[in-house]
Design an enzyme around this catalytic site. Structure first.
Site, PDB file in Angstrom:
ATOM      1  N   LYS A 116       0.793  -1.230   0.000  1.00  0.00           N
ATOM      2  CA  LYS A 116       0.000   0.000   0.000  1.00  0.00           C
ATOM      3  C   LYS A 116       0.826   1.282   0.000  1.00  0.00           C
ATOM      4  O   LYS A 116       0.398   2.288  -0.553  1.00  0.00           O
ATOM      5  CB  LYS A 116      -0.955  -0.014   1.168  1.00  0.00           C
ATOM      6  CG  LYS A 116      -1.947  -1.145   1.022  1.00  0.00           C
ATOM      7  CD  LYS A 116      -3.174  -0.885   1.810  1.00  0.00           C
ATOM      8  CE  LYS A 116      -4.205  -1.904   1.428  1.00  0.00           C
ATOM      9  NZ  LYS A 116      -5.519  -1.500   1.864  1.00  0.00           N
ATOM     10  N   GLU A 200      -2.838   7.898   7.933  1.00  0.00           N
ATOM     11  CA  GLU A 200      -3.632   8.754   7.048  1.00  0.00           C
ATOM     12  C   GLU A 200      -4.562   9.616   7.866  1.00  0.00           C
ATOM     13  O   GLU A 200      -4.955   9.243   8.966  1.00  0.00           O
ATOM     14  CB  GLU A 200      -4.518   7.884   6.140  1.00  0.00           C
ATOM     15  CG  GLU A 200      -3.857   7.436   4.892  1.00  0.00           C
ATOM     16  CD  GLU A 200      -4.730   6.555   4.010  1.00  0.00           C
ATOM     17  OE1 GLU A 200      -5.904   6.287   4.356  1.00  0.00           O
ATOM     18  OE2 GLU A 200      -4.221   6.151   2.965  1.00  0.00           O
ATOM     19  N   ARG A 291      -7.405  -6.668 -10.375  1.00  0.00           N
ATOM     20  CA  ARG A 291      -8.150  -7.876 -10.722  1.00  0.00           C
ATOM     21  C   ARG A 291      -9.599  -7.511 -11.024  1.00  0.00           C
ATOM     22  O   ARG A 291     -10.011  -6.366 -10.868  1.00  0.00           O
ATOM     23  CB  ARG A 291      -8.119  -8.828  -9.535  1.00  0.00           C
ATOM     24  CG  ARG A 291      -8.663  -8.154  -8.275  1.00  0.00           C
ATOM     25  CD  ARG A 291      -8.899  -9.112  -7.132  1.00  0.00           C
ATOM     26  NE  ARG A 291      -9.118  -8.420  -5.881  1.00  0.00           N
ATOM     27  CZ  ARG A 291     -10.258  -7.899  -5.495  1.00  0.00           C
ATOM     28  NH1 ARG A 291     -11.322  -7.948  -6.274  1.00  0.00           N
ATOM     29  NH2 ARG A 291     -10.372  -7.283  -4.325  1.00  0.00           N
TER      30      ARG A 291
END
Ligand code: ADP
Length: 448
Positions: A116, A200, A291
């Site tokens: 990430k 974050e 995906r």
């Protein structure tokens, strides 16, 4: 084009891929665990190979068994579906080394989006807006305190290797930041074997909005608009919409074009989803899934594009069948996920389906692999079907969804259908007035 595709998955998505292959005239190979010998994807495939015992780690995640199945059947490509090995860069690499095509992006793209912190850095480089946060991993207590003070409270601490919402902790004030940081680290270590975390800004009332992209690996890419997946329980999506109750066409096209441009720069190949939180008119990147996604049918419904066809086409070296100006959006679509779960406690409810009658009629699509008499094994994900409904407007779509939910019968096990019967009557849902916390609050306040 491929001669024979091996589908390295089970359930409704295995069937979804099998259907696309049949329409494209491609032979199909199903793989299955011993628990899935009677599954629909096994019955409908041209060939099938048993790849191991029930536990996913010994079957659907067992790379040597799947490679052996490719070898025995002579499959020239593998479609991984979602979950299982779909975002496993090593699997994509091994297939390529054995001259079997992985129907998905390059292992390099899976890798950079899988981590990430790297994904966020890549997003910044590509001009995609991100949530304000730490530049990289937050490694010390001092680092945690300083970074949180810079970002401003509340903050969210997230696992670098995260998935499924695990290893995520909110700190409201400086008093809880160190506890949140160390808990997130130990959870991340336990869940992913990697204690790296980042920080974050915690957004209070965002919606989850995601952009569907398709690339051909040669620098051409398009976006297929957005999906709103804000209705979540424990970070798991429950209800998804395309057409988006609050995203205006101009906003959709703007964020869509940013994402498509980013995919052109990356030379991304195949289908992907770029996920954002959306608050006060701003989009903030959270992650990219490299995906096919569970909720792809809502996008297919409003664009008329078969996303699995496109995945197979580009993997075989062909161009995408469209350019951006060919992508038109019509009306509204909603998907609800039918899980074999108690609609109150969400405890799994495996067992035999004694009676099955899926909804039908205008504007209704059901993607499922179950049938009357089918015994749902207890070993896998509880998703047993998806009800996808279309309307020219959101209002029409909601009315149709309401009658389709009433029509749908699954007896012998518990399902989440009664939850949708309740949700479809809620004024906030009807008004499209919900954020990512709405469903959790509703469930906590409406315990029966
Ligand atoms: P995972 O891969 O574990 O699912 P994500 O980054 O996709 O992690 O986030 C999962 C969910 O957690 C999001 O859909 C959203 O509900 C919530 N979330 C993630 N980041 C934030 C944030 N900065 N502020 C508020 N909620 C967040």
């Amino acid at each position: 084009m491929f001669q024979k595709v091996l589908i390295a998955n089970r359930g409704e998505i295995a069937l979804r891929i099998l259907r696309a292959c049949k329409e494209l005239g491609i032979q199909t190979v199903a793989v299955h665990s011993t628990a899935d010998a009677n599954a629909m994807h096994v019955r409908l495939a041209d060939e099938s190979v048993c790849i191991g015992p029930p536990a996913a780690k010994d079957s659907y995640l067992n790379i040597p068994s799947i490679m052996a199945a490719c070898e025995i059947t002579g499959a020239d490509a593998v479609h991984p579906g979602y979950g299982f090995l779909s975002e496993n860069a090593r699997f994509a690499k091994i297939l390529t080394e054995h001259k079997v095509t992985f129907i998905g992006p390059s292992s390099h793209h899976i890798e950079i989006m899988g981590d990430k912190i790297t994904a966020k850095k890549t997003a910044v480089e590509l001009g995609i807006p991100v949530v304000p946060g730490s530049a990289g991993a937050v490694e010390t207590e001092a680092d945690a305190k300083n970074t949180a003070a810079e970002i401003g409270y509340p903050v969210l601490i997230k696992a670098t290797a995260g998935g499924g919402g695990r290893g995520m902790k909110v700190a409201q004030t400086e008093a809880d930041v160190l506890v949140a940081w160390s808990t997130a680290r130990s959870e991340a270590k336990a869940a992913f074997g990697n204690d790296s975390v980042y920080m974050e800004k915690y957004l209070g009332k965002p919606r989850h909005i995601e952009v569907q992209v398709l690339g051909d690996g040669k620098g051409n890419a398009v976006h297929l608009g957005v999906r709103d997946c804000s209705l979540q329980r424990r970070h798991q999506k429950v209800w998804e919409e395309a057409g988006g109750p609050t995203i205006l066409p101009e906003e959709r096209d703007k964020i869509g074009e940013i994402c498509a441009a980013a995919m052109r720069k990356l030379k991304y190949s195949g289908a992907g989803t770029i996920e954002f939180l959306y608050e006060n008119g701003e989009f903030y990147f959270i992650e990219m899934n490299t995906r096919l996604q569970v909720e792809h049918p809502v996008t297919e419904r409003i664009t008329g594009i078969d996303i699995v066809y496109e995945q197979i086409r580009v993997a075989s070296g062909e161009k995408l069948s469209m350019v951006q100006k060919d992508v038109q959006f019509y009306g509204h679509a909603i998907e609800v996920r039918i899980n074999a779960e108690d609609p109150q406690s969400f405890a799994p409810s495996p067992g035999t389906i004694t009676f099955y009658h899926p909804a039908g009629g205008v504007g209704v699509r059901v993607d499922s692999a179950v049938y009357q008499g089918y015994k749902i094994p207890p070993y896998y994900d509880s998703l047993i079907g998806k009800l996808i409904v279309y309307g020219r407007t959101r209002e029409e779509c909601l009315k149709r969804l309401s009658r389709a939910i009433d029509e749908f019968v699954v007896d012998g096990i518990k399902t989440t259908l009664p939850l949708f019967q309740r949700l479809i009557k809620e004024p906030d849902i009807l008004a499209g007035n919900y954020d990512i916390h709405w469903l959790e609050k509703y469930l906590a306040a409406n315990k029966v």
